[in-house]
Motif scaffolding. Structure first.
Motif, PDB file in Angstrom:
ATOM      1  N   THR A 294       0.829  -1.217   0.000  1.00 55.78           N
ATOM      2  CA  THR A 294       0.000   0.000   0.000  1.00 55.78           C
ATOM      3  C   THR A 294       0.862   1.264   0.000  1.00 55.78           C
ATOM      4  OG1 THR A 294      -0.147   0.064   2.424  1.00 55.78           O
ATOM      5  CG2 THR A 294      -1.924  -1.094   1.227  1.00 55.78           C
ATOM      6  N   HIS A 295       1.992   1.221   0.712  1.00 57.93           N
ATOM      7  CA  HIS A 295       2.870   2.396   0.739  1.00 57.93           C
ATOM      8  C   HIS A 295       4.223   2.017   1.321  1.00 57.93           C
ATOM      9  CE1 HIS A 295       1.209   2.465   4.821  1.00 57.93           C
ATOM     10  NE2 HIS A 295       2.058   3.398   5.173  1.00 57.93           N
ATOM     11  N   PRO A 296       5.256   2.802   0.973  1.00 57.96           N
ATOM     12  CA  PRO A 296       6.625   2.395   1.314  1.00 57.96           C
ATOM     13  C   PRO A 296       7.041   2.751   2.740  1.00 57.96           C
ATOM     14  CG  PRO A 296       6.687   4.376  -0.024  1.00 57.96           C
ATOM     15  CD  PRO A 296       5.246   3.985   0.090  1.00 57.96           C
TER      16      PRO A 296
ATOM     17  N   MET B  24       8.046   0.940   6.463  1.00 58.53           N
ATOM     18  CA  MET B  24       8.597  -0.383   6.749  1.00 58.53           C
ATOM     19  C   MET B  24       7.670  -1.300   7.532  1.00 58.53           C
ATOM     20  SD  MET B  24      11.663   0.701   9.286  1.00 58.53           S
ATOM     21  CE  MET B  24      11.518   2.170  10.271  1.00 58.53           C
ATOM     22  N   ASP B  25       6.729  -0.727   8.299  1.00 58.07           N
ATOM     23  CA  ASP B  25       5.801  -1.630   9.006  1.00 58.07           C
ATOM     24  C   ASP B  25       4.897  -2.377   8.011  1.00 58.07           C
ATOM     25  OD1 ASP B  25       4.790   1.017   8.653  1.00 58.07           O
ATOM     26  OD2 ASP B  25       3.226   0.735  10.170  1.00 58.07           O
ATOM     27  N   HIS B  26       4.799  -1.866   6.794  1.00 55.58           N
ATOM     28  CA  HIS B  26       3.929  -2.481   5.778  1.00 55.58           C
ATOM     29  C   HIS B  26       4.694  -3.321   4.750  1.00 55.58           C
ATOM     30  CE1 HIS B  26       0.417  -0.119   7.100  1.00 55.58           C
ATOM     31  NE2 HIS B  26       1.384   0.644   7.565  1.00 55.58           N
ATOM     32  N   PHE B  27       5.859  -2.813   4.326  1.00 54.70           N
ATOM     33  CA  PHE B  27       6.540  -3.510   3.223  1.00 54.70           C
ATOM     34  C   PHE B  27       7.825  -4.214   3.625  1.00 54.70           C
ATOM     35  CE2 PHE B  27       9.484   0.053   3.087  1.00 54.70           C
ATOM     36  CZ  PHE B  27      10.659  -0.556   2.648  1.00 54.70           C
TER      37      PHE B  27
END
Ligand code: ZN
Ligand code: ZN
Length: 322
Positions: free
Chosen positions: A64-66, A68-71
């Motif tokens: 969804t967006h760069p 770090m908790d997501h990618f």
């Protein structure tokens, strides 16, 4: 027929768990695989196993967006599963070189924060990369990039909405068949996301106008037909539009509050002084978020023609326009 499933992944950050969504169709698609930590990796693995899948079944990893908790764990997951990684084009440089991006920004923001009235030692503290940063994210090169309005057919059809503001390259994925939108951190149930300042995509010498951009992206997402939101943190949003309205109202109120703190005569005030008045207890580690918030609201007031600026010795001060 799709059914949306969520695996909650632990993160080492204050925000708590991050949501990893599963779209179990012919090709298993995951949205946001979480940070690069052993705990998150294990939670994803066991979550998949409990649902009758293995890591190797994952075919698509959507980001969804760069942040770090997501990618952060995308590359490892994609390597293990031989999956495709998909993200918005503007996110690519941050995904490919997350710490390089931070270093590029430091030079620009050093001068910028000084011009906002921040003392040199505070700037130095804010712009020191926490050691831990590098541990929670692995660089990843997307196999496919998407743009605003693009349709993805992954056995399930998703429509992309580019929603910059909270992050550069933020994208929401509309799942029309389920009346749902995966919002990343663009719209969240319990928190109003921070449109943190950064540099523009492909530029290291110009900052984003994060808050005005963010509010425009909220207005844009508000017009989608789907009414249920699935954010990157917290529970499902029953009314995406209602939450968007609340978020817009929150920023409007804060903007007026900040306007009320700005003098109407010389010598005026700096963004840094406003930050200290609004957030007197702010820890140094949150300073960048704090100054981003103030600058964002000053950008909004500027757009409305409500501020005059003057500069002395490289420091900018504002007063309310007469
Ligand atoms: Zn985020
Ligand atoms: Zn997040």
């Amino acid at each position: 027929m799709t059914s949306i499933d969520r695996i909650r992944l632990p993160t080492p950050f204050g925000v708590g768990d991050v949501n990893c969504y599963l779209l179990p169709t012919a090709e298993l698609t995951v949205i946001d695989p979480g940070p690069e930590t052993a705990d998150a990796r294990e939670a994803l693995r066991s979550g998949l196993n409990e649902r009758g899948y293995s890591v190797e079944d994952v075919a698509n990893v959507l980001i969804t967006h760069p942040h770090m908790d997501h990618f952060g764990g995308a590359r490892r997951l994609a390597d293990e599963a031989d999956a495709r990684v998909i993200a918005h084009g503007d996110a690519v440089e941050r995904l490919v070189a997350p710490t390089g991006q931070f270093e590029d920004e430091q030079a620009f923001f050093h001068g910028f924060l000084r011009s906002m009235g921040m003392p040199e030692d505070t700037v130095e503290t804010l712009l020191t990369l926490p050691e831990s940063y590098t541990d929670f994210q692995s660089p990843v090169t997307p196999d496919r990039t998407v743009a605003d309005g693009e349709r993805l057919d992954l056995g399930v059809v998703l429509d992309c909405v580019h929603t910059p503001g909270h992050a550069v390259g933020s994208v929401c994925y509309r799942l029309r068949s389920e009346n749902a939108v995966f919002t990343g951190d663009h719209v969240l149930p319990d928190i109003t996301p921070n449109p943190t300042l950064t540099t523009l995509p492909g530029r290291s010498d110009e900052r984003t106008r994060s808050l005005p951009t963010y509010l425009a992206s909220l207005e844009k997402l508000r017009t989608v037909d789907e009414t249920v939101g699935y954010g990157g943190h917290g529970d499902r949003l029953r009314s995406l539009q209602k939450r968007i309205d609340e978020t817009i109202a929150h920023h409007h109120e804060r903007k007026e509050h900040i306007a009320g703190m700005i003098p109407d005569s010389e010598p005026g005030t700096t963004a840094y002084r406003l930050m200290n008045e609004l957030f007197p207890e702010l820890p140094a580690t949150e300073g960048f978020v704090g100054i981003s918030e103030i600058v964002g609201h000053l950008d909004l007031l500027d757009d409305e023609g409500r501020l005059d600026w003057h500069e002395t010795d490289g420091v900018r001060k504002c007063v309310l326009a007469g």
